[in-house]
Design an enzyme around this catalytic site. Sequence first.
Site, mmCIF file in Angstrom:
data_model
loop_
_atom_site.group_PDB
_atom_site.id
_atom_site.type_symbol
_atom_site.label_atom_id
_atom_site.label_comp_id
_atom_site.label_asym_id
_atom_site.label_seq_id
_atom_site.Cartn_x
_atom_site.Cartn_y
_atom_site.Cartn_z
ATOM 1 N N HIS A 8 0.765 -1.214 -0.136
ATOM 2 C CA HIS A 8 -0.076 0.235 0.171
ATOM 3 C C HIS A 8 0.734 1.417 -0.145
ATOM 4 O O HIS A 8 1.393 1.509 0.953
ATOM 5 C CB HIS A 8 -1.060 0.070 1.376
ATOM 6 C CG HIS A 8 -1.772 0.872 1.274
ATOM 7 N ND1 HIS A 8 -1.754 2.131 2.478
ATOM 8 C CD2 HIS A 8 -2.675 1.556 0.665
ATOM 9 C CE1 HIS A 8 -2.773 2.871 2.199
ATOM 10 N NE2 HIS A 8 -3.296 2.659 1.269
ATOM 11 N N GLU A 35 0.222 -0.756 -4.687
ATOM 12 C CA GLU A 35 -0.695 -0.063 -4.813
ATOM 13 C C GLU A 35 0.047 1.437 -4.787
ATOM 14 O O GLU A 35 0.679 1.751 -3.864
ATOM 15 C CB GLU A 35 -1.775 -0.201 -3.767
ATOM 16 C CG GLU A 35 -3.087 0.595 -3.694
ATOM 17 C CD GLU A 35 -2.949 2.000 -3.349
ATOM 18 O OE1 GLU A 35 -3.999 2.628 -3.316
ATOM 19 O OE2 GLU A 35 -2.225 2.378 -2.369
ATOM 20 N N ASP A 37 -1.125 6.092 -5.680
ATOM 21 C CA ASP A 37 -2.140 7.131 -5.954
ATOM 22 C C ASP A 37 -1.808 8.019 -6.870
ATOM 23 O O ASP A 37 -0.796 8.734 -6.918
ATOM 24 C CB ASP A 37 -2.673 7.537 -4.624
ATOM 25 C CG ASP A 37 -2.961 6.758 -3.750
ATOM 26 O OD1 ASP A 37 -3.953 6.125 -3.518
ATOM 27 O OD2 ASP A 37 -2.226 6.488 -2.716
ATOM 28 N N HIS A 50 -0.637 10.777 -2.488
ATOM 29 C CA HIS A 50 -2.110 10.183 -1.988
ATOM 30 C C HIS A 50 -2.938 11.489 -1.920
ATOM 31 O O HIS A 50 -4.076 11.271 -2.376
ATOM 32 C CB HIS A 50 -2.103 9.705 -0.361
ATOM 33 C CG HIS A 50 -3.274 9.420 -0.080
ATOM 34 N ND1 HIS A 50 -3.816 10.048 1.114
ATOM 35 C CD2 HIS A 50 -4.004 8.147 -0.277
ATOM 36 C CE1 HIS A 50 -5.272 9.283 1.103
ATOM 37 N NE2 HIS A 50 -5.250 8.370 0.467
ATOM 38 N N GLU A 109 -4.369 3.584 -8.324
ATOM 39 C CA GLU A 109 -5.745 4.070 -7.790
ATOM 40 C C GLU A 109 -5.991 5.796 -8.272
ATOM 41 O O GLU A 109 -4.942 6.521 -8.132
ATOM 42 C CB GLU A 109 -5.723 4.395 -6.080
ATOM 43 C CG GLU A 109 -7.101 4.966 -5.664
ATOM 44 C CD GLU A 109 -7.169 5.192 -4.230
ATOM 45 O OE1 GLU A 109 -6.471 4.654 -3.467
ATOM 46 O OE2 GLU A 109 -7.818 5.922 -3.877
HETATM 47 O O1 G3P Z 1 -6.525 1.559 -2.795
HETATM 48 C C1 G3P Z 1 -6.532 0.940 -1.332
HETATM 49 C C2 G3P Z 1 -6.335 2.370 -0.507
HETATM 50 O O2 G3P Z 1 -5.228 2.865 -0.848
HETATM 51 C C3 G3P Z 1 -7.617 2.917 -0.600
HETATM 52 O O3 G3P Z 1 -7.602 4.134 0.403
HETATM 53 O O4 G3P Z 1 -7.223 6.565 1.079
HETATM 54 O O5 G3P Z 1 -5.285 4.749 0.983
HETATM 55 O O6 G3P Z 1 -5.913 5.725 -0.948
HETATM 56 P P1 G3P Z 1 -6.407 5.235 0.394
HETATM 57 MG MG MG Z 2 -4.804 4.468 -2.352
#
Ligand code: G3P
Ligand code: MG
Length: 242
Positions: A8, A35, A37, A50, A109
């Site tokens: 993450h 993962e 963003d 993020h 994401e």
């Molecule tokens: O994609 C999973 C997770 O990253 C979603 O929440 O806020 O950490 O981007 P966030």
């Molecule tokens: Mg995320």
Amino acid sequence: METKVWAHRGASGYAPENTLEAFELAMRMGAYGIELDVHRTKDGKLVVIHDETVNRTSNATGYIKDYTCQELKKLDFSNSMSEFKNTRIPTLREVFGLIRASSIMLNIEIKCDRVIYYGIWDELVKLSREFGMDDRIIYSSFNHYVLRELKKIKPQAPTGLLYSCAILDPWVYAEYAEATAIHPHFMIPLNTPGLVEQCHENGIAINAWTANEPEHIAGLVQLGVDGIITNYPDVAIKLLDK
Ligand code: G3P
Ligand code: MG
């Protein structure tokens, strides 16, 4: 099928989130995927961060949409981890460059929650084609309209629907949205008996975020989720090996 471990924001338990350092570490730890963003700068560059602003993770303030990429590159994204001082924000292009030669997967994401980056779906598809990454990416978003736009230009793109409350029969919704997977908050599968089975019976994968406690990770493995998104990929991998 064995549960896959997704790092993450990279191995963000150990290195500044959403940086090349965190992604390199995730690869070294043997994560199945990363993962991350994505947002877009004032001059149209896709950058990996993020929040909509740099306030929390850098030494400056302001919205990503109001910075040029070059301006962002001057900021320190070590995010209070002193051993990573002067860590830079990566562009998505740099991340592709870093992982291209490996086999690690990517969960992009698309952050269109507060700021909507119109057309970002086209740019993502173009960049992934340029790097030959098409088969290694799953796109997710809390904004499902964005995933629908992406599907219009790339119908075969795997997509995961992010959500955080216990909606009814999400596999029905996923089929309607032509998504490959649902991406619920990790407590949802843990608290909803039969959810994983029903998703699988209906051909929908389930990747849960963001489970960091060994107890939660173990519970998700036991349920047979397809993926666990965690800040500590090494912990999850160790639990899976047991
Ligand atoms: O994609 C999973 C997770 O990253 C979603 O929440 O806020 O950490 O981007 P966030
Ligand atoms: Mg995320």
